[in-house]
Design a protein around this motif. Structure first.
Motif, PDB file in Angstrom:
ATOM      1  N   THR A  49      -7.776  -5.276  25.874  1.00 36.26           N
ATOM      2  CA  THR A  49      -7.237  -3.830  25.999  1.00 36.26           C
ATOM      3  C   THR A  49      -8.312  -3.125  26.934  1.00 36.26           C
ATOM      4  O   THR A  49      -8.344  -1.977  26.845  1.00 36.26           O
ATOM      5  CB  THR A  49      -7.677  -3.414  24.430  1.00 36.26           C
ATOM      6  OG1 THR A  49      -8.956  -3.511  23.994  1.00 36.26           O
ATOM      7  CG2 THR A  49      -6.593  -4.268  23.432  1.00 36.26           C
ATOM      8  N   GLY A  50      -8.918  -3.927  27.627  1.00 39.58           N
ATOM      9  CA  GLY A  50     -10.069  -3.262  28.319  1.00 39.58           C
ATOM     10  C   GLY A  50     -11.370  -2.762  27.970  1.00 39.58           C
ATOM     11  O   GLY A  50     -12.350  -2.249  28.481  1.00 39.58           O
ATOM     12  N   LYS A  51     -11.703  -3.394  26.660  1.00 41.87           N
ATOM     13  CA  LYS A  51     -12.803  -3.158  25.878  1.00 41.87           C
ATOM     14  C   LYS A  51     -13.962  -4.169  26.523  1.00 41.87           C
ATOM     15  O   LYS A  51     -13.563  -5.141  26.415  1.00 41.87           O
ATOM     16  CB  LYS A  51     -12.775  -3.123  24.386  1.00 41.87           C
ATOM     17  CG  LYS A  51     -14.225  -2.918  23.692  1.00 41.87           C
ATOM     18  CD  LYS A  51     -13.956  -2.870  22.185  1.00 41.87           C
ATOM     19  CE  LYS A  51     -15.126  -2.554  21.518  1.00 41.87           C
ATOM     20  NZ  LYS A  51     -15.840  -1.599  21.716  1.00 41.87           N
ATOM     21  N   LYS A  52     -15.082  -3.558  26.851  1.00 39.79           N
ATOM     22  CA  LYS A  52     -16.053  -4.303  27.529  1.00 39.79           C
ATOM     23  C   LYS A  52     -17.119  -4.555  26.457  1.00 39.79           C
ATOM     24  O   LYS A  52     -17.629  -3.644  25.624  1.00 39.79           O
ATOM     25  CB  LYS A  52     -16.732  -3.620  28.679  1.00 39.79           C
ATOM     26  CG  LYS A  52     -15.914  -3.532  29.893  1.00 39.79           C
ATOM     27  CD  LYS A  52     -16.452  -2.684  31.094  1.00 39.79           C
ATOM     28  CE  LYS A  52     -17.837  -3.045  31.416  1.00 39.79           C
ATOM     29  NZ  LYS A  52     -18.485  -2.235  32.444  1.00 39.79           N
ATOM     30  N   TYR A  53     -17.801  -5.711  26.694  1.00 33.33           N
ATOM     31  CA  TYR A  53     -18.829  -6.091  25.694  1.00 33.33           C
ATOM     32  C   TYR A  53     -20.155  -6.600  26.596  1.00 33.33           C
ATOM     33  O   TYR A  53     -20.028  -7.450  27.408  1.00 33.33           O
ATOM     34  CB  TYR A  53     -18.546  -7.317  24.767  1.00 33.33           C
ATOM     35  CG  TYR A  53     -17.537  -6.958  23.841  1.00 33.33           C
ATOM     36  CD1 TYR A  53     -17.601  -6.487  22.657  1.00 33.33           C
ATOM     37  CD2 TYR A  53     -16.155  -7.170  24.338  1.00 33.33           C
ATOM     38  CE1 TYR A  53     -16.663  -6.112  21.674  1.00 33.33           C
ATOM     39  CE2 TYR A  53     -14.932  -6.855  23.585  1.00 33.33           C
ATOM     40  CZ  TYR A  53     -15.392  -6.293  22.403  1.00 33.33           C
ATOM     41  OH  TYR A  53     -14.250  -6.172  21.171  1.00 33.33           O
ATOM     42  N   LEU A  54     -21.307  -6.123  26.169  1.00 39.62           N
ATOM     43  CA  LEU A  54     -22.553  -6.597  26.861  1.00 39.62           C
ATOM     44  C   LEU A  54     -23.041  -7.757  25.959  1.00 39.62           C
ATOM     45  O   LEU A  54     -23.312  -7.798  24.936  1.00 39.62           O
ATOM     46  CB  LEU A  54     -23.623  -5.390  26.838  1.00 39.62           C
ATOM     47  CG  LEU A  54     -24.939  -5.767  27.244  1.00 39.62           C
ATOM     48  CD1 LEU A  54     -24.783  -6.098  28.762  1.00 39.62           C
ATOM     49  CD2 LEU A  54     -25.871  -4.435  27.114  1.00 39.62           C
ATOM     50  N   ASP A  55     -23.026  -9.010  26.679  1.00 40.09           N
ATOM     51  CA  ASP A  55     -22.944 -10.201  26.045  1.00 40.09           C
ATOM     52  C   ASP A  55     -24.569 -10.547  26.109  1.00 40.09           C
ATOM     53  O   ASP A  55     -25.214 -11.183  26.876  1.00 40.09           O
ATOM     54  CB  ASP A  55     -22.352 -11.455  26.991  1.00 40.09           C
ATOM     55  CG  ASP A  55     -22.017 -12.572  26.292  1.00 40.09           C
ATOM     56  OD1 ASP A  55     -22.450 -12.566  25.035  1.00 40.09           O
ATOM     57  OD2 ASP A  55     -21.623 -13.643  26.935  1.00 40.09           O
ATOM     58  N   PHE A  56     -24.917 -10.188  24.823  1.00 43.99           N
ATOM     59  CA  PHE A  56     -26.200 -10.725  24.310  1.00 43.99           C
ATOM     60  C   PHE A  56     -26.084 -12.000  23.508  1.00 43.99           C
ATOM     61  O   PHE A  56     -27.039 -12.235  22.506  1.00 43.99           O
ATOM     62  CB  PHE A  56     -27.133  -9.710  23.705  1.00 43.99           C
ATOM     63  CG  PHE A  56     -27.937  -8.624  24.470  1.00 43.99           C
ATOM     64  CD1 PHE A  56     -27.363  -8.111  25.349  1.00 43.99           C
ATOM     65  CD2 PHE A  56     -29.216  -8.413  24.012  1.00 43.99           C
ATOM     66  CE1 PHE A  56     -28.157  -7.116  26.455  1.00 43.99           C
ATOM     67  CE2 PHE A  56     -30.144  -7.834  24.936  1.00 43.99           C
ATOM     68  CZ  PHE A  56     -29.553  -7.127  26.092  1.00 43.99           C
ATOM     69  N   SER A  57     -25.038 -12.433  23.573  1.00 39.01           N
ATOM     70  CA  SER A  57     -24.957 -13.978  22.867  1.00 39.01           C
ATOM     71  C   SER A  57     -24.804 -15.037  23.951  1.00 39.01           C
ATOM     72  O   SER A  57     -25.111 -16.383  23.546  1.00 39.01           O
ATOM     73  CB  SER A  57     -23.652 -13.934  22.023  1.00 39.01           C
ATOM     74  OG  SER A  57     -22.402 -13.924  22.965  1.00 39.01           O
ATOM     75  N   CYS A  58     -24.512 -14.645  25.185  1.00 42.13           N
ATOM     76  CA  CYS A  58     -24.509 -15.683  26.257  1.00 42.13           C
ATOM     77  C   CYS A  58     -23.211 -16.558  25.499  1.00 42.13           C
ATOM     78  O   CYS A  58     -23.379 -18.063  25.848  1.00 42.13           O
ATOM     79  CB  CYS A  58     -25.428 -16.349  26.584  1.00 42.13           C
ATOM     80  SG  CYS A  58     -26.265 -15.693  28.073  1.00 42.13           S
ATOM     81  N   GLN A  59     -22.500 -16.331  24.888  1.00 46.37           N
ATOM     82  CA  GLN A  59     -21.284 -17.047  24.301  1.00 46.37           C
ATOM     83  C   GLN A  59     -21.739 -17.786  23.128  1.00 46.37           C
ATOM     84  O   GLN A  59     -22.081 -17.295  21.908  1.00 46.37           O
ATOM     85  CB  GLN A  59     -20.346 -17.943  25.148  1.00 46.37           C
ATOM     86  CG  GLN A  59     -19.794 -16.839  26.317  1.00 46.37           C
ATOM     87  CD  GLN A  59     -18.976 -15.696  25.620  1.00 46.37           C
ATOM     88  OE1 GLN A  59     -17.659 -16.232  25.053  1.00 46.37           O
ATOM     89  NE2 GLN A  59     -19.294 -14.560  25.892  1.00 46.37           N
ATOM     90  N   LEU A  60     -22.030 -18.992  23.305  1.00 45.80           N
ATOM     91  CA  LEU A  60     -22.811 -19.817  22.458  1.00 45.80           C
ATOM     92  C   LEU A  60     -24.288 -20.306  23.137  1.00 45.80           C
ATOM     93  O   LEU A  60     -24.674 -21.491  23.061  1.00 45.80           O
ATOM     94  CB  LEU A  60     -22.038 -21.068  21.934  1.00 45.80           C
ATOM     95  CG  LEU A  60     -20.941 -20.652  21.014  1.00 45.80           C
ATOM     96  CD1 LEU A  60     -20.162 -22.116  20.813  1.00 45.80           C
ATOM     97  CD2 LEU A  60     -21.466 -20.198  19.522  1.00 45.80           C
ATOM     98  N   VAL A  61     -24.808 -19.132  23.596  1.00 46.11           N
ATOM     99  CA  VAL A  61     -26.200 -19.303  24.362  1.00 46.11           C
ATOM    100  C   VAL A  61     -25.933 -20.215  25.403  1.00 46.11           C
ATOM    101  O   VAL A  61     -26.668 -21.227  25.497  1.00 46.11           O
ATOM    102  CB  VAL A  61     -27.058 -19.856  23.159  1.00 46.11           C
ATOM    103  CG1 VAL A  61     -28.633 -19.421  23.949  1.00 46.11           C
ATOM    104  CG2 VAL A  61     -27.171 -19.023  22.022  1.00 46.11           C
ATOM    105  N   PHE A  62     -24.970 -20.029  26.387  1.00 45.29           N
ATOM    106  CA  PHE A  62     -24.945 -21.118  27.380  1.00 45.29           C
ATOM    107  C   PHE A  62     -24.777 -20.376  28.675  1.00 45.29           C
ATOM    108  O   PHE A  62     -25.105 -20.809  29.838  1.00 45.29           O
ATOM    109  CB  PHE A  62     -24.027 -22.148  27.354  1.00 45.29           C
ATOM    110  CG  PHE A  62     -22.424 -21.499  26.904  1.00 45.29           C
ATOM    111  CD1 PHE A  62     -21.852 -21.078  27.913  1.00 45.29           C
ATOM    112  CD2 PHE A  62     -21.991 -21.856  25.877  1.00 45.29           C
ATOM    113  CE1 PHE A  62     -20.451 -20.659  27.737  1.00 45.29           C
ATOM    114  CE2 PHE A  62     -20.664 -21.491  25.421  1.00 45.29           C
ATOM    115  CZ  PHE A  62     -19.845 -21.007  26.452  1.00 45.29           C
ATOM    116  N   THR A  63     -24.143 -19.069  28.743  1.00 50.18           N
ATOM    117  CA  THR A  63     -23.823 -18.583  30.359  1.00 50.18           C
ATOM    118  C   THR A  63     -25.398 -18.071  30.848  1.00 50.18           C
ATOM    119  O   THR A  63     -25.441 -16.630  30.680  1.00 50.18           O
ATOM    120  CB  THR A  63     -22.924 -17.251  30.212  1.00 50.18           C
ATOM    121  OG1 THR A  63     -23.239 -16.400  29.093  1.00 50.18           O
ATOM    122  CG2 THR A  63     -21.605 -17.832  29.762  1.00 50.18           C
ATOM    123  N   ASN A  64     -26.164 -18.810  31.071  1.00 55.23           N
ATOM    124  CA  ASN A  64     -27.426 -18.598  31.682  1.00 55.23           C
ATOM    125  C   ASN A  64     -27.516 -17.718  32.822  1.00 55.23           C
ATOM    126  O   ASN A  64     -28.456 -17.052  33.114  1.00 55.23           O
ATOM    127  CB  ASN A  64     -28.354 -19.813  31.591  1.00 55.23           C
ATOM    128  CG  ASN A  64     -28.783 -20.219  30.389  1.00 55.23           C
ATOM    129  OD1 ASN A  64     -28.166 -19.949  29.159  1.00 55.23           O
ATOM    130  ND2 ASN A  64     -29.848 -21.007  30.060  1.00 55.23           N
TER     131      ASN A  64
END
Length: 445
Positions: A49-64
């Motif tokens: 829907t175009g909604k953006k999220y600032l990723d403070f989870s790094c998904q499961l803490v892996f997108t370093n």
């Protein structure tokens, strides 16, 4: 950054197809409502829907390194043109280069890498190596831990996910240091460290040193709460292992590859483990890869003795090329230095400043871009906002409000974890703190 699309029909189709065909992990299938993700770039991802999220989870803490790093994506494409896959018994250049880089950042005592597909099978094979090398069978690990969902890994895990999976043998749990909820009645980090090590030594004595192959610990327990060990604790682990002829296995699956500002979190201590298990950040999760970094004495155990373990995709060229590119961009773009600075100058101080406004924030701890917050109903009693092993309506409301406001935190039980990419900007870090504060205010906390 790519422009998020706005296609509600596609969002509905992706969601419906998922619910019809996909079986999700750790879930009662009828009780979940997964987000349908369309894309991502840098520290952000977005839905259809175009909604953006600032990723403070790094998904499961892996997108370093964040989402869709262009240099790593290009390396994946280049390797696909050369050799996408090959059986693990053959040598290949990508695997060699990945092993060299991983050994280089691990420390002088490490000589070889055994590649796996992920962290859990990395733990599995590290445990196997330890048992065969020592000719002993028990594995000691802490209650507040998570090591994966394969046989030995889930039994080594301390948290409640192990309860329905306890089919392995030889696993013993002990209490690690955690001053905020100390099981040792400690009143300082120094006291907590000393008493935790005394407790571990007693556990070793009563279990029988001649039966214990290894102590398996997360250098910084991650899912359990980002529990930064007191100064001297890891050195104490090393001393006890040396005293009783036990191996130290460092689980660096979540804490490794820059998350605490070091290549591996154990490097904040003066000591080195015998085996390191890695995954997640080694490729930023772009292609699945895990493994075990092996010290020289253990590699020699298998010069003439067969190691009875292997995986079809061990050292997969596409995954290894991804690891090479990931490590190279982390170095060239000084991501470890950035993670350290973000933690010391913005994320750590910012969270402590928010705690002055939001009484629900109890203990705050972390390093680099690896931070955990104990959420409490009352700071004096320290009563958790959700019980151990479960969530609560209030915790669910906090997380839902964060998502509504465009912040994706990592949450577990009564904790909120703030774990953005190692290369996050100062501006995005400050935005994440503002969104957390806004969300807590809206919930009335």
């Amino acid at each position: 950054m790519s422009s998020p699309i706005n296609d509600p029909d596609k969002a509905a189709k992706v969601f419906a197809d998922d619910r019809a065909n996909v079986f999700h992990s750790w879930s009662a299938q009828a009780q979940i409502s997964p987000m349908a993700i369309a894309g991502g770039a840098g520290s952000y991802f977005w839905d259809f829907t175009g909604k953006k999220y600032l990723d403070f989870s790094c998904q499961l803490v892996f997108t370093n390194i964040g989402h869709q790093h262009p240099k790593v994506i290009e390396a994946i494409k280049a390797q696909a043109d050369i050799l996408t896959t090959v059986a693990p018994q053959h040598a290949n250049e990508a695997r060699n280069e990945a092993a060299k880089r991983i050994i280089e950042v691990s420390g002088d005592s490490f000589k070889k890498v055994f590649f796996t597909n992920a962290g859990a099978d990395g733990v599995e094979n590290a445990v196997r190596m330890a048992r065969l090398h020592t000719h002993k069978h028990k594995i000691l690990s802490t209650y507040r831990s998570y090591h994966g969902n394969t046989g030995a890994a889930i039994n080594a895990t301390g948290d409640p996910r192990r309860f329905p999976n306890e089919f392995g043998y030889g696993h013993v749990h002990f209490w690690g240091p955690y001053l905020y909820r100390s099981p040792f009645w400690a009143t300082s980090q120094e006291q907590e460290c000393q008493r935790a090590l005394e407790h571990l030594e007693q556990t070793i004595i009563f279990e029988g040193p001649k039966t214990i192959a290894a102590i398996l610990i997360e250098s910084v327990p991650g899912t359990a709460g980002v529990l930064i060990p007191p100064a001297g604790y890891l050195d104490g682990i090393r001393a006890l292992c040396d005293k009783y002829g036990i191996l130290w296995i460092a689980d660096e699956i979540m804490a490794g590859f820059g998350r605490t500002g070091k290549w591996f979190a154990y490097q904040h201590s003066k000591s080195s483990p015998d085996l390191i298990v890695f995954a997640k950040g080694v490729t930023s999760g772009y292609v699945p890869l895990g493994g075990v970094v092996i010290s020289e004495p253990i590699t020699k155990s298998f010069d003439e003795q067969v190691f009875p373990g292997g995986l079809t995709y061990s050292g997969h060229p596409l995954a290894c090329a991804t690891a090479v590119a990931t490590i190279d961009v982390m170095k060239s773009e000084k991501m470890l230095e950035n993670a350290t600075a973000i933690g010391e100058k913005i994320l750590g101080p910012g969270l402590h400043e928010l705690a002055k406004k939001h009484q629900v924030m109890g203990d705050i701890r972390g390093a680099g871009v690896f931070w955990g917050i104990d959420m409490v109903t009352d700071r004096n009693s320290r009563e958790p906002l959700a019980p151990y092993g479960a969530s609560s309506p209030k915790m669910n409301e906090i997380v839902a409000t964060c998502k509504k406001n465009g912040l994706m935190p990592f949450n577990n039980f009564n904790r909120i974890h703030m774990v953005p990419p190692c290369n996050i900007s100062e501006a995005d870090t400050k935005s994440g703190l503002e969104l957390l504060s806004k969300s807590l205010s809206e919930v009335g906390l």
